[in-house]
Structures are given as C-alpha cells and as structure tokens.
Design a protein around this motif. Structure first.
Motif, mmCIF file in Angstrom:
data_model
loop_
_atom_site.group_PDB
_atom_site.id
_atom_site.type_symbol
_atom_site.label_atom_id
_atom_site.label_comp_id
_atom_site.label_asym_id
_atom_site.label_seq_id
_atom_site.Cartn_x
_atom_site.Cartn_y
_atom_site.Cartn_z
ATOM 1 N N THR A 98 -5.296 -0.752 -9.175
ATOM 2 C CA THR A 98 -4.678 0.452 -8.582
ATOM 3 C C THR A 98 -3.784 1.122 -9.611
ATOM 4 O OG1 THR A 98 -4.719 -0.531 -6.365
ATOM 5 C CG2 THR A 98 -3.210 1.315 -6.707
ATOM 6 N N LEU A 99 -3.019 0.334 -10.347
ATOM 7 C CA LEU A 99 -2.118 0.871 -11.366
ATOM 8 C C LEU A 99 -2.878 1.396 -12.580
ATOM 9 C CD1 LEU A 99 0.701 -1.847 -11.263
ATOM 10 C CD2 LEU A 99 0.721 0.428 -10.214
ATOM 11 N N LEU A 100 -4.046 0.812 -12.869
ATOM 12 C CA LEU A 100 -4.832 1.226 -14.037
ATOM 13 C C LEU A 100 -5.802 2.366 -13.722
ATOM 14 C CD1 LEU A 100 -5.741 -2.268 -15.587
ATOM 15 C CD2 LEU A 100 -3.979 -0.664 -16.357
ATOM 16 N N ALA A 101 -5.830 2.801 -12.474
ATOM 17 C CA ALA A 101 -6.777 3.844 -12.060
ATOM 18 C C ALA A 101 -6.602 5.118 -12.887
ATOM 19 C CB ALA A 101 -6.588 4.160 -10.578
ATOM 20 N N GLU A 102 -7.734 5.789 -13.149
ATOM 21 C CA GLU A 102 -7.717 6.976 -14.007
ATOM 22 C C GLU A 102 -7.830 8.278 -13.229
ATOM 23 O OE1 GLU A 102 -10.828 6.171 -16.817
ATOM 24 O OE2 GLU A 102 -9.548 4.825 -18.006
ATOM 25 N N THR A 103 -8.022 8.197 -11.915
ATOM 26 C CA THR A 103 -8.019 9.392 -11.055
ATOM 27 C C THR A 103 -7.303 9.044 -9.751
ATOM 28 O OG1 THR A 103 -10.084 8.847 -9.899
ATOM 29 C CG2 THR A 103 -10.274 10.129 -11.946
ATOM 30 N N THR A 104 -6.893 10.079 -9.024
ATOM 31 C CA THR A 104 -6.240 9.860 -7.729
ATOM 32 C C THR A 104 -7.167 9.131 -6.772
ATOM 33 O OG1 THR A 104 -4.923 11.869 -7.999
ATOM 34 C CG2 THR A 104 -5.161 11.014 -5.758
ATOM 35 N N GLU A 105 -8.433 9.553 -6.746
ATOM 36 C CA GLU A 105 -9.385 8.946 -5.825
ATOM 37 C C GLU A 105 -9.638 7.466 -6.140
ATOM 38 O OE1 GLU A 105 -9.548 13.187 -5.526
ATOM 39 O OE2 GLU A 105 -9.714 11.873 -7.284
ATOM 40 N N GLU A 106 -9.661 7.159 -7.437
ATOM 41 C CA GLU A 106 -9.843 5.766 -7.835
ATOM 42 C C GLU A 106 -8.635 4.933 -7.400
ATOM 43 O OE1 GLU A 106 -10.230 3.239 -11.968
ATOM 44 O OE2 GLU A 106 -11.040 5.285 -11.962
ATOM 45 N N ARG A 107 -7.463 5.492 -7.511
ATOM 46 C CA ARG A 107 -6.260 4.769 -7.074
ATOM 47 C C ARG A 107 -6.304 4.514 -5.567
ATOM 48 N NH1 ARG A 107 -0.170 5.470 -9.243
ATOM 49 N NH2 ARG A 107 -1.226 4.313 -10.906
ATOM 50 N N ILE A 108 -6.719 5.515 -4.812
ATOM 51 C CA ILE A 108 -6.843 5.339 -3.363
ATOM 52 C C ILE A 108 -7.849 4.229 -3.047
ATOM 53 C CG2 ILE A 108 -7.659 6.426 -1.213
ATOM 54 C CD1 ILE A 108 -6.625 9.106 -2.366
ATOM 55 N N LEU A 109 -8.983 4.266 -3.744
ATOM 56 C CA LEU A 109 -10.040 3.291 -3.492
ATOM 57 C C LEU A 109 -9.545 1.871 -3.752
ATOM 58 C CD1 LEU A 109 -13.050 3.022 -2.721
ATOM 59 C CD2 LEU A 109 -13.581 3.086 -5.169
ATOM 60 N N TYR A 110 -8.863 1.659 -4.863
ATOM 61 C CA TYR A 110 -8.393 0.307 -5.175
ATOM 62 C C TYR A 110 -7.279 -0.144 -4.239
ATOM 63 C CZ TYR A 110 -11.320 -0.682 -9.167
ATOM 64 O OH TYR A 110 -12.411 -0.969 -9.957
ATOM 65 N N ALA A 111 -6.471 0.782 -3.756
ATOM 66 C CA ALA A 111 -5.453 0.419 -2.766
ATOM 67 C C ALA A 111 -6.127 -0.063 -1.477
ATOM 68 C CB ALA A 111 -4.535 1.605 -2.486
ATOM 69 N N LEU A 112 -7.221 0.606 -1.099
ATOM 70 C CA LEU A 112 -7.982 0.179 0.079
ATOM 71 C C LEU A 112 -8.642 -1.175 -0.161
ATOM 72 C CD1 LEU A 112 -9.638 3.593 1.043
ATOM 73 C CD2 LEU A 112 -7.842 2.393 2.312
ATOM 74 N N PHE A 113 -9.160 -1.377 -1.364
ATOM 75 C CA PHE A 113 -9.777 -2.656 -1.700
ATOM 76 C C PHE A 113 -8.740 -3.793 -1.660
ATOM 77 C CE2 PHE A 113 -13.488 -0.867 -4.481
ATOM 78 C CZ PHE A 113 -14.095 -0.382 -3.335
ATOM 79 N N SER A 114 -7.521 -3.479 -2.088
ATOM 80 C CA SER A 114 -6.459 -4.480 -2.054
ATOM 81 C C SER A 114 -6.178 -4.900 -0.615
ATOM 82 C CB SER A 114 -5.191 -3.927 -2.704
ATOM 83 O OG SER A 114 -4.211 -4.935 -2.830
ATOM 84 N N ALA A 115 -6.240 -3.937 0.301
ATOM 85 C CA ALA A 115 -6.053 -4.259 1.724
ATOM 86 C C ALA A 115 -7.174 -5.164 2.232
ATOM 87 C CB ALA A 115 -5.993 -2.976 2.541
#
Length: 307
Positions: A98-115
C-alpha cells in the motif's frame, strides 16, 4: 524491538483488553454470519492419513492407534500454523505494498487486499493453539519474513504475488477439498476468491514492470535467489511430516528416514509441486524459469538426497 513487516513475532492482545470489543465489532461488520460460526473442539484430525500419503506407509501402519492419532494431529496443526503465519505475514505485505503503490487506485487496491488478509487471519486464529501463535523457526516462513523486510517492490510482486499466491491457490483448494472438519473446509474455500485476485493483480503489475523495463539486473538476481531457496525446500520433500513422525516415534535413523521418504513417494509428489511452480513462473518470466531450470531446481531429489 521494532516489529518486522511480516509481524510473525507479534503477540496476541490480552483477551480482556477493551480494544477487542472494537475489533469484534469491525469483524462482525466485515464478515457477517461467517464471523459468528462457533469453533468447537473436534476429535477428528483435520486431514487423514491418505491426504499426507501415509495410508500406504508401513512405518505409519505399524504404529499404534495412539501414535497414528498423534502423528496426524501434529501434521494437521503444522499446516494450520503455517496458514496462520502466512496470513499474518500477508497483512504486513499488503500494508507495505500500500505504501509502495505508484497510483491512487493501486493504493486503494492494496488497502483492500490488506483487509482480506486481516480477516483471513482473524478467522484462522481460533483453529490454531495459542502456543503456536508466537514466532516460528520454519525455514519457509523465515525466508518469507526476510523477503518482506528487505526486498524491492518488483521482487515482492513476483515472488509473493505471482508465485507464492499462485501456489497458495492450489494449496488452499487442496486443504479445503480434503479437510474432514466442515467448518474449516468451508473457511479455506472462502479464501480462494480473494487469493485469486491477489495473484491476478500481481501478474498484471509485474508484467507492467517488464513492459516498462523497470526490472533491474539486481532485482532479477534477487528473484532467482529467493525462488531457488524456495524450490530447494520443495525438492527435499515433506520434512515437517518426517519430523512429526520422528517426534512421536522417538526418533528415526537415517535409513528409516530414507525408507519413509521412499514410501511417501517423495520424488513423485515433489515433482508434481515443482511442475506447478514452473507453470506459474515460466509464462510470466521465461528467463527466470530458464535460469532456475539450468540449475536443475525443478527436479525433485531422491529420498537419500533429501536426508
């Protein structure tokens, strides 16, 4: 001491802590009815002798009923503990990505994956004895912990999401299919959709890295090194199962271990797993697969070489 990314050493919260009420409420909101399923003590081992290939092993068959029960219990608990720690590491991995994400959408996706990983971890928690929840000396989990702590983004994408998440899909499907405890079987089955998304996202993002020529020679070598270590663990066969048997039987000689591995058909079984890993690696990174093949890392070892 600062927690690692994998967090394998993180202790559980005291049951009386007030934060548990907030966590319980959040999990109930996230999981609904799936969170309220009661976990009762089950006298039946989650997986039977046939699942581990023990049904045709003379050493196991000649053991007393108590010894057989103890072996199956130890082997099953080892699988559950491994799944627990993998999901625990997964929470940290997805947070890092999530912290290494290169776009907003990628950050959202990894935050959801973390959940996803957090809910899987919470659901597995009741099935794992509390004594098994703190740290581990397992070589695979130590490799995973080291990778999450030190590897670059592209290395993590390929090793964790392309290879290990792909491997995990097959593994969880097998655990679910052959599990003799219905609640636990359903739980592993419920993980599959999320794990498939994690794997698919990893393939997409790594292929983008290749297209944009972002994979450095250093990271290419790091991927090969990490996968070589993992493949070697697969090549040497079911060492945890051997350890479980040795623990119950009071130790095994080298000759007994070799015979046991031969009876377990370690070359055939390991060969099947190695072939699956090659199929995960080669379509996405054929050069990496070729390098590993040149070192004979997709070939299983004989029982004698596994000892």
């Amino acid at each position: 001491m600062k927690p690692t990314v994998a967090g394998l050493e993180l202790p559980p919260l005291d049951p009386s802590h007030r934060l548990n009420r907030v966590l319980t409420s959040a999990l109930q909101e996230k999981l609904g009815e799936r969170f309220s399923v009661a976990v009762e003590a089950d006298a039946i081992a989650p997986w039977n002798a046939a699942f581990f290939g023990l049904d045709a092993v003379p050493l196991f068959q000649a053991s007393t009923l108590l010894e057989q029960t103890q072996i199956l219990s130890l082997a099953g608990q080892a699988l559950l503990a491994e799944s627990y720690f993998i999901e625990k590491a997964g929470v940290g991995y997805m947070a890092k990505m999530t912290l290494l994400a290169e776009t907003t959408e990628e950050r959202i996706l990894y935050a959801l994956f973390s959940a996803d990983e957090a809910t899987h971890l919470a659901q597995l928690n009741p099935f794992v004895p509390q004594g098994d929840l703190l740290g581990t000396s397992d070589p695979f989990l130590q490799l995973l912990e080291s990778l999450l702590e030190t590897a670059d983004r592209s290395v993590l994408l390929f090793v964790i999401q392309v290879v290990l998440e792909g491997w995990g899909l097959s593994h969880y499907r097998s655990l679910s299919k052959y599990c003799r405890q219905p609640v636990l079987s359903d739980l592993f089955r419920s993980f599959l959709q999320a794990e498939a998304k994690h794997h698919g996202a990893g393939v997409t993002l790594f292929e983008q890295e290749i297209e944009q020529e972002k994979l450095s020679a250093v990271n290419h070598s790091a991927i090969v090194e990490a996968l070589a270590a993992f493949l070697q663990m697969v090549r040497v066969g079911p060492q945890r199962l051997v350890s479980a048997i040795a623990s119950v039987k009071g130790g095994l000689s080298r000759a007994q271990v070799i015979t046991l591995l031969a009876d377990l058909e370690t070359e055939r079984r390991s060969g099947t797993r190695l072939n699956l890993l090659r199929q995960l690696i080669a379509p996405v990174a054929p050069d990496i697969a070729e390098t590993l093949a040149q070192h004979d890392l997709f070939s299983p070892l004989s029982p004698a070489r596994c000892v």
